[in-house]
Scaffold this active site. Structure first.
Site, PDB file in Angstrom:
ATOM      1  N   CYS A  67       3.988  -6.708   0.439  1.00  0.00           N
ATOM      2  CA  CYS A  67       4.798  -6.356   1.645  1.00  0.00           C
ATOM      3  C   CYS A  67       5.954  -5.320   2.060  1.00  0.00           C
ATOM      4  O   CYS A  67       5.609  -4.448   1.281  1.00  0.00           O
ATOM      5  CB  CYS A  67       3.916  -7.353   2.485  1.00  0.00           C
ATOM      6  N   HIS A 108       0.632 -10.970   1.217  1.00  0.00           N
ATOM      7  CA  HIS A 108       1.375 -12.231   0.837  1.00  0.00           C
ATOM      8  C   HIS A 108       0.328 -13.297  -0.077  1.00  0.00           C
ATOM      9  O   HIS A 108       0.399 -14.094   0.058  1.00  0.00           O
ATOM     10  CB  HIS A 108       1.922 -13.069   2.008  1.00  0.00           C
ATOM     11  N   GLU A 132       2.271 -15.311  -1.994  1.00  0.00           N
ATOM     12  CA  GLU A 132       3.217 -16.126  -1.757  1.00  0.00           C
ATOM     13  C   GLU A 132       2.541 -17.138  -0.474  1.00  0.00           C
ATOM     14  O   GLU A 132       2.893 -18.673  -0.612  1.00  0.00           O
ATOM     15  CB  GLU A 132       4.111 -16.189  -1.655  1.00  0.00           C
TER      16      GLU A 132
HETATM   17  N1  GLN Z   1       6.119  -4.543   8.405  1.00  0.00           N
HETATM   18  C1  GLN Z   1       7.211  -5.295   8.269  1.00  0.00           C
HETATM   19  C2  GLN Z   1       7.844  -3.646   7.501  1.00  0.00           C
HETATM   20  O1  GLN Z   1       7.732  -2.967   7.737  1.00  0.00           O
HETATM   21  C3  GLN Z   1       6.591  -6.107   6.164  1.00  0.00           C
HETATM   22  C4  GLN Z   1       5.791  -6.554   7.204  1.00  0.00           C
HETATM   23  C5  GLN Z   1       5.586  -7.542   5.810  1.00  0.00           C
HETATM   24  O2  GLN Z   1       6.427  -7.693   4.835  1.00  0.00           O
HETATM   25  N2  GLN Z   1       5.327  -8.786   6.500  1.00  0.00           N
HETATM   26  O3  GLN Z   1       8.988  -4.160   6.922  1.00  0.00           O
END
Ligand code: GLN
Length: 192
Positions: free
Chosen positions: A79, A172, A174
């Site tokens: 992410c 994610h 995890e």
């Molecule tokens: N939207 C977040 C970002 O741009 C990432 C979201 C996340 O890691 N769950 O950093």
């Protein structure tokens, strides 16, 4: 073997707990300059990519991590971690990207926090059984360079990619009970 989890902000303890279930080596928190050098593999968690990126720069850790990645240390970014590993973020200049993964990212393209969702994805590299992926303000992978392998897609777009020693996931792992992506990353670390 020792795994490091970048511990600035975001889902740090979730990653540590998940890896401890499948890894009998050491899992350490990487918080300061120099820490990353002790690790055979590095995990960059989800959270807020701008916060993590700024802190890595201020602490003088960004260049060190970039160099380790270029020299072949396996890294897994999830992410926000995927955003930081990427070479380009669509629609915005960013100086904090590590540029280790040849993908173009659009932040928050799957919607805001309340539009978070779970979806079954399929990835041959973890086996045939579908994987329940958790997407939270997830980044969209808009484009991939030659040499980037797409491991899994959702809705016709890549959500898990690998380029040499770098693994990027827009979801994610995890937060799932299923630890097959952790095992995949451990295989990369063991064989590097
Ligand atoms: N939207 C977040 C970002 O741009 C990432 C979201 C996340 O890691 N769950 O950093």
């Amino acid at each position: 073997m020792r795994l490091g989890v970048i511990s600035i902000q975001g889902n740090v303890s979730e990653h540590i707990d998940a890896f401890r279930k499948v890894f009998d080596g050491e899992v350490m928190r990487v918080q300061n300059r120099g820490d990353a050098r002790c690790c055979d593999g590095l995990v960059i968690p989800g959270g807020e990519s701008t916060t993590i990126g700024k802190a890595l720069e201020m602490k003088g850790m960004r260049d060190e991590i970039k160099k380790l990645g270029e020299d072949g240390t396996p890294m897994m970014g999830t992410c926000a971690g995927l955003i930081l590993l990427s070479k380009e973020v669509y629609g915005g200049e960013r100086s904090d990207l590590l540029g280790l993964l040849g993908v173009t990212i659009e932040r928050n393209a799957y919607g805001r926090q309340r539009e978070s969702f779970e979806a079954e994805i399929c990835a041959d590299s973890i086996g045939k059984a579908p994987f329940n992926a958790v997407f939270i303000r997830a980044p969209l992978i808009r484009g991939v360079d030659n040499g980037v392998k797409v491991l899994a897609e959702y809705d016709g777009r890549p959500v898990a990619v690998r380029e040499k020693n770098i693994l990027g996931l827009s979801f994610h792992p995890e937060l799932s009970e299923d630890l097959r992506f952790q095992k995949l990353f451990l295989e990369m670390v063991e064989s590097s």
